[in-house]
Design a protein around this motif. Structure first.
Motif, short mmCIF file in Angstrom:
data_model
loop_
_atom_site.label_atom_id
_atom_site.label_comp_id
_atom_site.label_asym_id
_atom_site.label_seq_id
_atom_site.Cartn_x
_atom_site.Cartn_y
_atom_site.Cartn_z
N LYS A 281 -1.32 -6.69 5.37
CA LYS A 281 -2.74 -6.72 5.08
C LYS A 281 -3.37 -5.37 5.42
O LYS A 281 -2.96 -4.70 6.37
CB LYS A 281 -3.42 -7.82 5.88
CG LYS A 281 -2.97 -9.24 5.53
CD LYS A 281 -3.44 -9.64 4.14
CE LYS A 281 -3.08 -11.08 3.84
NZ LYS A 281 -3.45 -11.46 2.45
N LYS A 282 -4.36 -4.98 4.63
CA LYS A 282 -5.01 -3.69 4.81
C LYS A 282 -5.52 -3.50 6.24
O LYS A 282 -5.32 -2.45 6.86
CB LYS A 282 -6.16 -3.55 3.82
CG LYS A 282 -6.91 -2.22 3.92
CD LYS A 282 -8.04 -2.15 2.91
CE LYS A 282 -8.81 -0.85 3.05
NZ LYS A 282 -9.95 -0.77 2.09
N HIS B 262 0.82 -1.20 0.00
CA HIS B 262 0.00 0.00 0.00
C HIS B 262 0.86 1.26 0.00
O HIS B 262 1.97 1.28 0.54
CB HIS B 262 -0.90 0.04 1.24
CG HIS B 262 -1.64 -1.24 1.49
ND1 HIS B 262 -2.82 -1.55 0.85
CD2 HIS B 262 -1.35 -2.29 2.29
CE1 HIS B 262 -3.23 -2.74 1.26
NE2 HIS B 262 -2.36 -3.21 2.13
N LYS B 263 0.29 2.28 -0.59
CA LYS B 263 0.88 3.62 -0.57
C LYS B 263 0.10 4.42 0.47
O LYS B 263 -1.12 4.55 0.38
CB LYS B 263 0.78 4.24 -1.96
CG LYS B 263 1.35 5.62 -2.09
CD LYS B 263 1.49 6.02 -3.56
CE LYS B 263 0.21 5.87 -4.33
NZ LYS B 263 0.36 6.33 -5.74
N ILE B 264 0.81 4.97 1.48
CA ILE B 264 0.16 5.58 2.64
C ILE B 264 0.58 7.05 2.77
O ILE B 264 1.75 7.39 2.60
CB ILE B 264 0.55 4.85 3.95
CG1 ILE B 264 0.39 3.34 3.80
CG2 ILE B 264 -0.24 5.40 5.13
CD1 ILE B 264 -1.02 2.87 3.71
N GLN B 265 -0.39 7.90 3.11
CA GLN B 265 -0.12 9.27 3.52
C GLN B 265 -0.77 9.49 4.89
O GLN B 265 -1.98 9.25 5.03
CB GLN B 265 -0.69 10.27 2.52
CG GLN B 265 -0.08 10.17 1.14
CD GLN B 265 -0.62 11.23 0.20
OE1 GLN B 265 -0.14 12.37 0.21
NE2 GLN B 265 -1.58 10.87 -0.61
N ASP C 285 -4.64 8.39 4.30
CA ASP C 285 -5.04 7.92 2.98
C ASP C 285 -4.24 6.66 2.67
O ASP C 285 -3.01 6.65 2.81
CB ASP C 285 -4.76 8.97 1.90
CG ASP C 285 -5.62 10.20 2.09
OD1 ASP C 285 -6.80 10.05 2.47
OD2 ASP C 285 -5.11 11.32 1.84
N MET C 286 -4.93 5.61 2.24
CA MET C 286 -4.27 4.34 1.92
C MET C 286 -4.78 3.84 0.58
O MET C 286 -5.99 3.68 0.39
CB MET C 286 -4.52 3.30 3.00
CG MET C 286 -3.90 1.94 2.67
SD MET C 286 -3.84 0.81 4.09
CE MET C 286 -5.58 0.67 4.50
#
Length: 298
Positions: free
Chosen positions: A255-256, A219-222, A272-273
């Motif tokens: 895992k999400k 995942h790309k995370i902010q 944000d994911m």
């Protein structure tokens, strides 16, 4: 099923393949991706029986491929570098294919020639590169292959023809469980067509996963906090992290639900994911975290 196990190949002092494993399930579409020189074309030449490995095994339906006429009669192969007899037109080439492949389907051939709107009487040497690619696809698909091996199959094709090519492939996978291995640099197109992906680098497999599973685990995370806690990502597999002002930018492989549990307990004001695209995963896995790659990822 296509099974490549511990395959090694050297050309003089250069090791092109290094203990390579690939597993392609029956009735699936497998995307093989990698940088230039990663070994994609070399393993395809092994899989189609053009060259023999130094070590390891390559089997289709449990049988070795090299020098195996029975398996090759079931296999269609479209290389990136096409070859046709210089004086042949498409009709003459179809007669040649018909002699080689017992499952040749004349009705499909005629239908595809009509759909692709190619001139059967024109010499193949006078076709454009894109038209030659279409001719190769028509000839190969008319052999009714159980196994289809493609090396850059849509290179040089316009969007309408690309869509028609994939339509035939997907229909044969669905209707007769054709097994497909495709090598391509067009990652966005592979993302919409493949069941599994193998990422190749310097002759060995970096990652081989079901595409849906692969995208669900990275995942790309902010993230931003009103007051940033100490070690907010403890317990997560953080592949990359950087700060841009008050925002933390991360690549996380978990895992999400695990990611959400760890981050939300610290009450972020921004969270944000998103799953990474295949192109982003490829860039990250092979490009590392240099500044140019970071700019693409975020």
């Amino acid at each position: 099923m296509i099974l490549i196990q511990n395959v090694t190949k050297s050309f003089e002092q250069f090791k092109a393949l290094d203990n390579l494993d690939i597993h392609v399930n029956k009735g699936s579409i497998y995307g093989l991706v990698g940088t230039n020189g990663a070994g994609k074309t070399t393993i395809i030449k092994h899989l189609t029986g053009i060259i023999r490995q130094d070590a390891g095994q390559i089997t289709v339906e449990g049988e070795a491929v090299f020098d195996n006429q029975k398996i090759k009669e079931k296999m269609g192969f479209i290389p990136d570098d096409l070859f046709f007899f210089s004086t042949y037109n498409l009709k003459e080439m179809s007669k040649f294919y018909k002699q080689l492949y017992p499952n040749w389907n004349e009705e499909r051939y005629a239908h595809m020639v009509s759909q692709f709107k190619l001139d059967e009487q024109r010499k193949l040497a006078r076709f454009s590169k894109g038209m030659q690619k279409q001719a190769a696809f028509i000839l190969t698909m008319s052999t009714m292959p159980d196994y289809l091996i493609l090396d850059e199959p849509i290179d040089g094709l316009d969007p309408i023809i690309r869509k028609l090519v994939w339509k035939y492939i997907v229909e044969d996978v669905a209707e007769k469980e054709m097994t497909v291995l495709v090598s391509s640099h067009n990652l966005r197109e592979l993302e919409g067509i493949c069941d599994s992906i193998g990422i190749l680098s310097k002759g060995h497999m970096v990652m081989e996963r079901d595409l849906d599973e692969l995208k669900s685990d990275i995942h790309k995370i902010q993230v931003a906090y009103k007051e940033r806690p100490e070690n907010p990502y403890e317990g997560l597999n953080v592949l990359h992290q950087e700060a841009r002002g008050t925002i933390d930018l991360l690549i996380i492989r978990n895992k999400k639900e695990d990611v959400e549990k760890v981050i939300e307990k610290n009450h972020p004001v921004v969270f944000d994911m998103l799953p990474l695209s295949l192109e982003e995963i490829f860039i990250y896995e092979l490009g590392g975290v240099d500044s140019e790659i970071q700019g693409i990822l975020f």
